[in-house]
Enzyme design. Structure first.
Site, PDB file in Angstrom:
ATOM      1  N   ASP A 141       0.825  -1.212   0.000  1.00 53.25           N
ATOM      2  CA  ASP A 141       0.000   0.000   0.000  1.00 53.25           C
ATOM      3  C   ASP A 141       0.856   1.259   0.000  1.00 53.25           C
ATOM      4  O   ASP A 141       2.040   1.230   0.364  1.00 53.25           O
ATOM      5  CB  ASP A 141      -0.947   0.009   1.195  1.00 53.25           C
ATOM      6  CG  ASP A 141      -0.214   0.085   2.534  1.00 53.25           C
ATOM      7  OD1 ASP A 141       0.762  -0.659   2.711  1.00 53.25           O
ATOM      8  OD2 ASP A 141      -0.629   0.884   3.402  1.00 53.25           O
TER       9      ASP A 141
ATOM     10  N   GLU B  55       0.230  -1.301   5.537  1.00 53.16           N
ATOM     11  CA  GLU B  55       1.242  -0.864   6.489  1.00 53.16           C
ATOM     12  C   GLU B  55       1.055   0.602   6.864  1.00 53.16           C
ATOM     13  O   GLU B  55       1.248   0.987   8.019  1.00 53.16           O
ATOM     14  CB  GLU B  55       2.640  -1.084   5.900  1.00 53.16           C
ATOM     15  CG  GLU B  55       3.798  -0.828   6.883  1.00 53.16           C
ATOM     16  CD  GLU B  55       4.266   0.633   6.931  1.00 53.16           C
ATOM     17  OE1 GLU B  55       5.014   0.979   7.866  1.00 53.16           O
ATOM     18  OE2 GLU B  55       3.873   1.421   6.043  1.00 53.16           O
ATOM     19  N   GLU B  56       0.665   1.417   5.898  1.00 45.69           N
ATOM     20  CA  GLU B  56       0.584   2.860   6.122  1.00 45.69           C
ATOM     21  C   GLU B  56      -0.538   3.256   7.075  1.00 45.69           C
ATOM     22  O   GLU B  56      -0.552   4.381   7.580  1.00 45.69           O
ATOM     23  CB  GLU B  56       0.407   3.595   4.794  1.00 45.69           C
ATOM     24  CG  GLU B  56       1.540   3.394   3.793  1.00 45.69           C
ATOM     25  CD  GLU B  56       2.833   4.069   4.228  1.00 45.69           C
ATOM     26  OE1 GLU B  56       2.847   4.693   5.307  1.00 45.69           O
ATOM     27  OE2 GLU B  56       3.823   3.963   3.497  1.00 45.69           O
TER      28      GLU B  56
ATOM     29  N   ASP C 130      11.830  -0.830   4.205  1.00 45.70           N
ATOM     30  CA  ASP C 130      10.979   0.348   4.227  1.00 45.70           C
ATOM     31  C   ASP C 130      11.811   1.500   4.769  1.00 45.70           C
ATOM     32  O   ASP C 130      12.703   1.285   5.586  1.00 45.70           O
ATOM     33  CB  ASP C 130       9.756   0.084   5.113  1.00 45.70           C
ATOM     34  CG  ASP C 130       8.601   1.031   4.851  1.00 45.70           C
ATOM     35  OD1 ASP C 130       8.738   1.897   3.983  1.00 45.70           O
ATOM     36  OD2 ASP C 130       7.563   0.888   5.517  1.00 45.70           O
TER      37      ASP C 130
END
Length: 419
Positions: free
Chosen positions: A88, A183-184, A206
């Site tokens: 995402d 994840e965001e 990341d």
């Protein structure tokens, strides 16, 4: 002048292709994943793993998680490890209709992203650009984010996987791959199936700035204060009215003024109010609590309980309530129990010709949650810059270097005995 590696065309093509897929997550959605567009990239990655010859490729369509494995090429089996990236992109800036383009051999000056709208990115505002003079940059047209967070990582991982699968002479142990959603918006890889994943340790990829790694994150909780007021006409309110907005304001005044994000850095923790909704009858305050130190973090949570008790004493037990929900914990306590994870990562970064750098991360990663769930997972930076905004960009050499780092990492794990 920068010299392109054999990985240049692969990471460039992949990053551009992935960037064009809208995968923004949505914090206000209760769906899994929070946006259905994430399935578009998941299906793409599933087909790509099959096409490059990965084994045990699986697409969990209920959780939107894609798995694959790279079988060992060493007789002793090597020590297994995994790589995890997220699909995402952040909801902080527009993420649909991304139009990536490549600026070759950046000259150090202003970059016109969008001539029609006069959108210009300047090193005067973004000085990190000057680190990439002579390099090729993938950019946006200034109207959307790019999605290098975390698609630059996906491009590097997929290029690494393709390379080792097409070169069986490269020694490495079993390597597990996973691509996860949300994840965001705090997904924390909650639906990653550890059994299917297979590896007992992993690395997330990341973060910005090539060569950075993270083995220390915040401890994190979210607290919600609810106030039930009592409304009567102001003319006859004396001794009767309980103004919920006033009580919420009193709570806010109890929070230490200088223990807030705008006044803190490095390992200093904070209280951060993220939302306040209030009127006379009802008030809601949402805040996050952060600290690297476990003891100080516990003291912060305890202080909020003290504030709650004081307000309940003043206004009534049934009028004020505080809930605290754990979000993630500092991965360092877990990572330190497996010292070879950072030793191998630092050595792999050095062997690629990059100076390893680290600092306490003032946030959390999927690895924070995964580590405490039993899968120790430090983080390697993906190398993007200016994430979550319209001026995001990805230096192509950073993705190339990450492929090299992963190759060295695979070799180091391949030389270890499995336990």
């Amino acid at each position: 002048m920068y010299e392109r590696t054999p990985f240049y065309e692969k990471v460039r093509e992949r990053m551009i292709r992935y960037a064009r897929v809208d995968t923004q997550s949505d914090a206000n959605s209760a769906d899994t994943p929070t946006t259905w567009t994430q399935f578009d990239l998941a299906r793409m990655l599933y087909r790509e793993l099959l096409s490059i010859g990965a084994s045990e490729v699986f697409f969990d369509e209920s959780a939107c998680v894609v798995y694959g494995k790279l079988p060992s090429t060493v007789k002793s089996g090597g020590r297994p490890f995994g790589l995890i990236t997220h699909m995402d992109t952040a909801p902080d800036a527009p993420g649909a209709n991304v139009r990536p383009w490549v600026l070759e051999a950046y000259d150090g000056g202003d970059i016109v992203l969008n001539e029609a709208q006069n959108i210009v990115m300047s090193p005067n505002e973004f000085p990190n650009l000057l680190q990439y003079i002579g390099q090729d940059l993938i950019l946006t047209d200034g109207t959307t984010l790019l999605g290098g967070d975390d698609k630059a990582a996906i491009a590097a991982v997929m290029t690494f996987a393709e390379h080792v699968l097409s070169h069986p002479e490269i020694p490495h142990g079993p390597i597990s791959l996973a691509f996860t959603p949300d994840e965001e918006v705090g997904g924390l890889a909650k639906d990653l199936d550890f059994v299917r994943f297979g590896a007992k340790v992993a690395y997330t990829l990341d973060g910005d700035h090539l060569g950075y790694y993270m083995d220390e994150t915040f401890n994190a909780s979210e607290a919600t204060l609810i106030v039930k007021g009592l409304s009567v006409h102001p003319a006859t309110a004396k001794g009767i009215m309980v103004n919920a907005a006033d009580v919420a304001g009193e709570f806010l005044s109890m929070l230490p003024r200088f223990e807030r994000p705008q006044y803190t850095s490095w390992r200093e923790g904070f209280f951060h109010v993220i939302a306040v909704n209030a009127d006379v009858e009802h008030a809601k305050v949402v805040l996050i609590v952060r600290d690297h130190d476990r003891t100080q973090f516990a003291q912060r949570e305890a202080y909020l309980r003290t504030c709650e008790q004081e307000l309940r004493r003043q206004y009534g037990e049934d009028r004020v309530s505080l809930s605290i929900e754990q979000q993630y914990r500092n991965m360092k306590e877990v990572i330190d129990q497996e010292p070879y994870l950072i030793k191998n990562l630092v050595e792999a970064i050095r062997r690629s010709g990059v100076e390893p750098k680290t600092e306490p991360f003032r946030g959390g990663t999927d690895g924070s949650a995964l580590s405490w769930r039993g899968l120790p997972s430090p983080n390697l930076s993906a190398g993007y810059e200016n994430a979550h905004g319209r001026f995001e960009y990805v230096p192509i050499p950073s993705m190339e270097k990450n492929v090299e780092i992963l190759l060295h990492l695979a070799g180091l794990f391949g030389s270890m005995k499995d336990e």
